[in-house]
Design an enzyme around this catalytic site. Structure first.
Site, PDB file in Angstrom:
ATOM      1  N   HIS A  47      27.809 114.191  23.265  1.00  0.00           N
ATOM      2  CA  HIS A  47      28.679 115.052  22.517  1.00  0.00           C
ATOM      3  C   HIS A  47      29.409 116.199  23.284  1.00  0.00           C
ATOM      4  O   HIS A  47      28.396 116.697  24.389  1.00  0.00           O
ATOM      5  CB  HIS A  47      28.232 115.400  21.202  1.00  0.00           C
ATOM      6  CG  HIS A  47      27.517 114.391  20.333  1.00  0.00           C
ATOM      7  ND1 HIS A  47      28.113 113.908  19.270  1.00  0.00           N
ATOM      8  CD2 HIS A  47      26.326 113.955  20.471  1.00  0.00           C
ATOM      9  CE1 HIS A  47      27.481 112.960  18.634  1.00  0.00           C
ATOM     10  NE2 HIS A  47      26.218 113.064  19.311  1.00  0.00           N
ATOM     11  N   THR A  49      30.368 120.244  21.796  1.00  0.00           N
ATOM     12  CA  THR A  49      30.060 120.962  20.739  1.00  0.00           C
ATOM     13  C   THR A  49      31.501 121.394  20.060  1.00  0.00           C
ATOM     14  O   THR A  49      31.529 121.901  19.057  1.00  0.00           O
ATOM     15  CB  THR A  49      29.403 122.299  21.098  1.00  0.00           C
ATOM     16  OG1 THR A  49      30.038 123.120  22.008  1.00  0.00           O
ATOM     17  CG2 THR A  49      28.019 122.019  21.594  1.00  0.00           C
ATOM     18  N   GLU A 112      24.166 117.295  22.827  1.00  0.00           N
ATOM     19  CA  GLU A 112      25.447 118.288  22.858  1.00  0.00           C
ATOM     20  C   GLU A 112      25.762 119.123  23.880  1.00  0.00           C
ATOM     21  O   GLU A 112      24.743 119.999  24.503  1.00  0.00           O
ATOM     22  CB  GLU A 112      25.456 118.963  21.417  1.00  0.00           C
ATOM     23  CG  GLU A 112      25.131 118.436  20.231  1.00  0.00           C
ATOM     24  CD  GLU A 112      26.392 118.052  19.568  1.00  0.00           C
ATOM     25  OE1 GLU A 112      27.818 118.613  20.171  1.00  0.00           O
ATOM     26  OE2 GLU A 112      26.734 117.464  18.418  1.00  0.00           O
TER      27      GLU A 112
HETATM   28 ZN   LIG Z   1      30.187 114.455  18.634  1.00  0.00          ZN
END
Ligand SMILES: [Zn+2]
Length: 225
Positions: A47, A49, A112
């Protein structure tokens, strides 16, 4: 990205579901559904952030009222914060689907990366994040996202951040039976664009899952699209 092969990859290990190595701290998040079932985790979800700093994102991911969490956050200087032991389910994927399974939180480790995300061109050669930070063009990649119809502008990741994420994924894969690395954009394509075209996701998959570190070291650009 010549610096990628200038220094050896940092070596991490996992001891009792906790990552050990340089510049790693632990801050527990209350946001978990308990332990993974046996056989999981078998997937890593990457991911961004879309936040302003590592600490502000860790604050959100460890706040009981936020309803979100992840196992790890990787800062732009390479610092890593672990927020849940890797035998506990985190809340990072949301409604998601991949290769016949839904609800990927049940199966995956969430990582993240501190990154401002998709940016808006201001028309004067600079770019603005959703939270109002201004970036110069050297910090921005112009590219069309696989889930979008037109050109977008994306905050670049740092080399040390990418290399530390690679090492983290390698440590997870050598400790757990991980068969899949995906971007959030691949498991929730109608909602999500992270980690986006500025992240070398296909190179990371190849380098970690196919032990293809030669390729990682020699290629200078990613073919992400
Ligand atoms: Zn995400």
């Amino acid at each position: 990205m010549n610096t990628l092969h200038a220094s050896p990859l940092p070596l991490f290990s996992i001891d009792d579901h906790i990552l050990t190595g340089d510049n790693i701290t632990f801050r527990l998040s209350p946001n978990t559904s308990g332990r993974f079932q046996s056989g999981s985790p078998d997937t890593i979800v990457i991911h961004f952030t879309a936040g302003s700093s590592l600490s502000s994102s860790v604050n959100v991911l460890t706040n009981a009222d936020s309803g979100v969490s992840a196992h790890f956050a990787v800062g732009r200087n390479g610092d890593i914060v672990q927020m849940l032991p890797t035998n506990k389910i985190a809340w990072h994927a949301g409604e998601s689907y991949y290769e016949g399974r839904s609800g990927l939180n049940q199966y995956s480790i969430g990582i993240e990366l501190d990154n401002a995300g998709q940016l808006k061109a201001r028309g004067d050669g600079t770019f603005e994040s959703w939270f109002g930070e201004i970036f110069g063009e050297n910090e921005v990649l112009a590219a069309q996202h696989i889930n979008q119809q037109s050109m977008g502008y994306w905050h670049k990741y740092t080399d040390v951040q990418i290399v530390r994420t690679l090492s983290l994924c390698k440590a997870l894969c050598s400790h757990y039976n991980i068969s899949t690395i995906v971007g959030h954009e691949e498991i929730a394509p109608s909602r999500k664009v992270d980690p986006g075209p500025a992240f070398p996701l296909q190179r990371l998959k190849a380098a970690v899952l196919q032990s293809d570190s030669e390729r990682w070291a020699t290629e200078s650009s990613d073919s992400n699209s």
